[in-house]
Design a protein around this motif. Structure first.
Motif, short mmCIF file in Angstrom:
data_model
loop_
_atom_site.label_atom_id
_atom_site.label_comp_id
_atom_site.label_asym_id
_atom_site.label_seq_id
_atom_site.Cartn_x
_atom_site.Cartn_y
_atom_site.Cartn_z
N PHE A 244 23.41 -12.85 -49.03
CA PHE A 244 23.61 -13.30 -50.43
C PHE A 244 24.41 -12.27 -51.23
N ALA A 245 24.08 -10.98 -51.05
CA ALA A 245 24.81 -9.94 -51.81
C ALA A 245 26.28 -9.97 -51.41
N THR A 246 26.55 -10.14 -50.11
CA THR A 246 27.93 -10.14 -49.64
C THR A 246 28.67 -11.39 -50.13
N GLN A 247 27.98 -12.51 -50.11
CA GLN A 247 28.62 -13.77 -50.55
C GLN A 247 29.13 -13.66 -51.98
N GLN A 248 28.34 -13.02 -52.85
CA GLN A 248 28.78 -12.92 -54.25
C GLN A 248 30.06 -12.13 -54.38
N LYS A 249 30.12 -11.02 -53.63
CA LYS A 249 31.33 -10.17 -53.68
C LYS A 249 32.52 -10.89 -53.07
N GLU A 250 32.28 -11.48 -51.90
CA GLU A 250 33.39 -12.17 -51.21
C GLU A 250 33.94 -13.29 -52.09
N HIS A 251 33.02 -14.01 -52.71
CA HIS A 251 33.44 -15.15 -53.53
C HIS A 251 34.34 -14.67 -54.67
N ALA A 252 33.95 -13.55 -55.29
CA ALA A 252 34.76 -13.03 -56.41
C ALA A 252 36.15 -12.62 -55.91
N ARG B 14 20.22 3.08 -46.84
CA ARG B 14 20.69 4.33 -47.46
C ARG B 14 21.97 4.10 -48.28
N LEU B 15 22.85 3.25 -47.77
CA LEU B 15 24.09 3.03 -48.52
C LEU B 15 23.79 2.29 -49.83
N MET B 16 22.90 1.30 -49.76
CA MET B 16 22.60 0.55 -50.99
C MET B 16 21.82 1.42 -51.98
N GLU B 17 20.98 2.30 -51.48
CA GLU B 17 20.27 3.23 -52.38
C GLU B 17 21.25 4.16 -53.10
N ASN B 18 22.38 4.39 -52.45
CA ASN B 18 23.36 5.32 -53.01
C ASN B 18 24.53 4.62 -53.71
N GLY B 19 24.31 3.39 -54.12
CA GLY B 19 25.30 2.72 -54.97
C GLY B 19 26.41 2.00 -54.24
N TYR B 20 26.32 1.90 -52.91
CA TYR B 20 27.32 1.12 -52.17
C TYR B 20 26.86 -0.34 -52.11
N GLU B 21 27.83 -1.27 -52.24
CA GLU B 21 27.48 -2.69 -52.22
C GLU B 21 28.19 -3.35 -51.03
N PRO B 22 27.50 -4.26 -50.33
CA PRO B 22 28.17 -4.94 -49.21
C PRO B 22 29.17 -5.96 -49.76
N TYR B 23 30.38 -6.01 -49.20
CA TYR B 23 31.36 -6.98 -49.71
C TYR B 23 32.04 -7.79 -48.62
N ASN C 51 28.94 -6.45 -38.52
CA ASN C 51 29.76 -5.38 -39.08
C ASN C 51 29.80 -5.63 -40.58
N THR C 52 29.52 -4.60 -41.36
CA THR C 52 29.47 -4.80 -42.81
C THR C 52 30.32 -3.75 -43.51
N GLY C 53 31.15 -4.22 -44.43
CA GLY C 53 31.92 -3.30 -45.26
C GLY C 53 31.16 -3.07 -46.57
N TYR C 54 30.92 -1.80 -46.91
CA TYR C 54 30.26 -1.45 -48.17
C TYR C 54 31.27 -0.72 -49.03
N CYS C 55 31.11 -0.82 -50.34
CA CYS C 55 32.02 -0.07 -51.20
C CYS C 55 31.32 0.32 -52.50
N LYS C 56 31.91 1.31 -53.16
CA LYS C 56 31.46 1.63 -54.51
C LYS C 56 32.00 0.52 -55.42
N PRO C 57 31.36 0.25 -56.55
CA PRO C 57 31.79 -0.87 -57.40
C PRO C 57 33.28 -0.81 -57.72
N GLY C 58 33.96 -1.93 -57.54
CA GLY C 58 35.38 -2.02 -57.86
C GLY C 58 36.30 -1.48 -56.78
#
Ligand code: SF4
Length: 497
Positions: free
Chosen positions: A148-156, A392-401, A415-422
């Motif tokens: 769900f978290a990834t879907q929101q980012k991908e959709h945007a 650990r990545l999500m605790e540190n502000g990375y979001e799956p996209y 395989n998941t790509g995480y990033c800092k916002p923006g």
């Protein structure tokens, strides 16, 4: 292990479920006329209007497990319902036998995020989609949250698409040496050295031709991606020639993102990074894969982990502010502790993007060839590694996209790509989706032409090998011209002639 079906044939799908439980073991649908001997799965289906009697038998190491059910099935798609019921019955039996509960449940094949998006587009609420994934597909809560978290980012990211937008992919299929786990058609730079100048010349011609085709078709360039192989395998002069060629033929003023995969530290020099920086590249990758020197040596990487850190610091000094780093969970000889160390080291460095891959062993990789590694013996709990990275990545502000799975991926993970916002890597989302045009140049490049107002997709394939690419280059240019024909029959302004 062999899967037998009676009544209806779901052998291929059920073999996919069984493989989740027996890492490295071959599970195949039975051939016609084959008889069950030892170690088999038998799925029986008796389909009647509105209901079906189903049973699953698993015989393994002289023990037998059985389950049977009578279930309601829909009129529109009874096979889908039977297959899903049988998959769940098999999953439950195999969980009991092995003690394993794969976290994506029986969701094999389809991309989880795509399924979520499809259901939302069909008008289902998030709760209804979550219920379907949890109850029908047995997806765990962690994977539901991730999807769900990834879907929101991908959709945007996908919503930024316009009918005329496209990405340019430039293929540099060369590497200094081959990594043990690699399944990519990559060519040793030493063996292909004498072809290199010719390759770069042809590539420049193809880039120029592609720019003309895109202009005539009315397409606007939005992202540029140099991938490989390892694009920094070529010299600084060759890199400059290519980036100059892109700048000369395309309007880069409206480009949202420009990426070059620098990849391996043994190919990165200050001079090459400077060329990349001067070209206006906005994003690069420097990929450690692991920060464990022993594991690096085992998989054929001829550099210590510190070399990655040195390159990363050099890139920061030169002003790069969007860096991706890839790691892989499940590398042979890696352990959970050493993987955790890799994640913690990454967090200290703080790149804007972190991609967590799960090892996937395809046939062409050395891991399944001569130097085969027994997959069932790979140390380290891959599922725990992937969970640890996610937490650990999500605790540190990375979001799956972005998120995808491959065939033969260990434990059916992802395989998941995480990033800092923006700091999302847009191209990573566009390459997986069917709603964005990609024009690819170079050996192995696959262009994907997307109907601007419908669902048609056309793919144009370049020759895979550099030698063939060079020797049959005229054909490459002719194939590119099919892009124009495609946009003449699918006009960007929507007016059919
Ligand atoms: S750097 Fe990447 S593409 Fe090159 S051999 Fe290693 S895994 Fe394969």
């Amino acid at each position: 292990m062999t899967v037998f079906c009676e009544g209806r044939d779901y052998g291929y799908e059920l073999a996919g479920v069984a493989m989740l439980f027996f890492r490295g073991e071959k599970v195949i649908p039975a051939k016609e006329g084959e008889e069950p001997l030892d170690n088999f799965i038998l799925a029986e289906t008796n389909l009647r209007p509105g209901r079906a009697s189903l049973s699953v038998t698993v015989e393994r190491e002289e023990r037998t497990w059985e389950a049977s059910e009578i279930v309601p099935v829909s009129e529109e798609n009874p096979d889908h319902d039977c297959e899903l019921h049988l998959a769940r019955m098999l999953y439950q039996i195999l969980s009991e036998i092995t003690g394993i509960t794969p976290k994506w449940g029986v969701l094999t094949g389809i991309r989880p995020v795509k399924l979520v998006q499809r259901r939302l587009d069909q008008g289902l609420s998030r709760e209804e989609v979550a219920r379907e994934l949890r109850e029908d597909y047995l997806v765990s809560q962690e994977k539901l949250d991730l999807a769900f978290a990834t879907q929101q980012k991908e959709h945007a990211i996908l919503s930024r698409n316009t009918p005329d937008s496209f990405s340019l992919y430039i293929s540099i299929p060369f590497c200094p040496s081959r990594c043990l786990y690699c399944s990519f058609v990559s060519h040793s730079i030493e063996k292909t050295y004498k072809l290199m100048d010719q390759y770069i010349d042809c590539l420049c011609q193809e880039i120029a031709h592609t720019a003309e085709v895109a202009r005539q078709a009315g397409l606007r360039l939005r992202t540029v991606y140099f991938g490989g192989g390892t694009p920094t395998s070529i010299t600084a002069e060759q890199l400059k020639k290519l980036t100059d060629c892109v700048a000369e033929h395309f309007d880069l003023s409206e480009v949202w993102e420009y990426t070059i995969e620098a990849g391996r530290p043994d190919t990165i020099t200050r001079e090459k990074l400077q060329v990349i920086r001067d070209a206006g590249v906005t994003r690069i990758s420097i990929n450690p894969q692991t920060f464990n020197d022993d594991v690096l040596r085992f998989v054929g990487r001829k550099h210590p982990a510190q070399a990655v850190v040195d390159c990363y610091e050099m890139a920061r000094e030169l002003g790069f502010d969007s860096i991706n780093m890839d790691i892989i969970a499940g590398l042979p000889t890696d352990t959970l502790d050493s993987f955790r160390h890799t994640v913690e080291r990454l967090l200290e460095l703080g790149p804007e993007n972190i991609t967590v891959h799960t090892l996937s062993v395809k046939r062409s990789a050395d891991l399944s060839g001569e130097k085969a590694v027994d997959l069932s013996s790979l140390t380290g709990d891959v599922t725990e590694m992937v969970d640890y990275a996610q937490r650990r990545l999500m605790e540190n502000g990375y979001e799956p996209y972005y998120l995808y799975r491959q065939r033969n991926i260990l434990d059916n993970l992802e395989n998941t790509g995480y990033c800092k916002p923006g700091k999302e890597g847009l191209y990573n989302v566009y390459i997986m989706d069917e709603t964005h045009t990609i024009l690819a140049c170079g050996a192995g490049g696959v262009s994907k032409l997307r109907d601007p107002h419908g669902d048609d997709i056309k793919r144009l394939f370049n020759f895979k090998y550099p030698y063939e690419y060079i020797s049959r280059f005229e054909e490459i240019l002719q194939r590119k011209d099919e892009t124009l024909a495609f946009y003449q029959s699918h006009p960007i302004d929507g007016t059919k002639s």
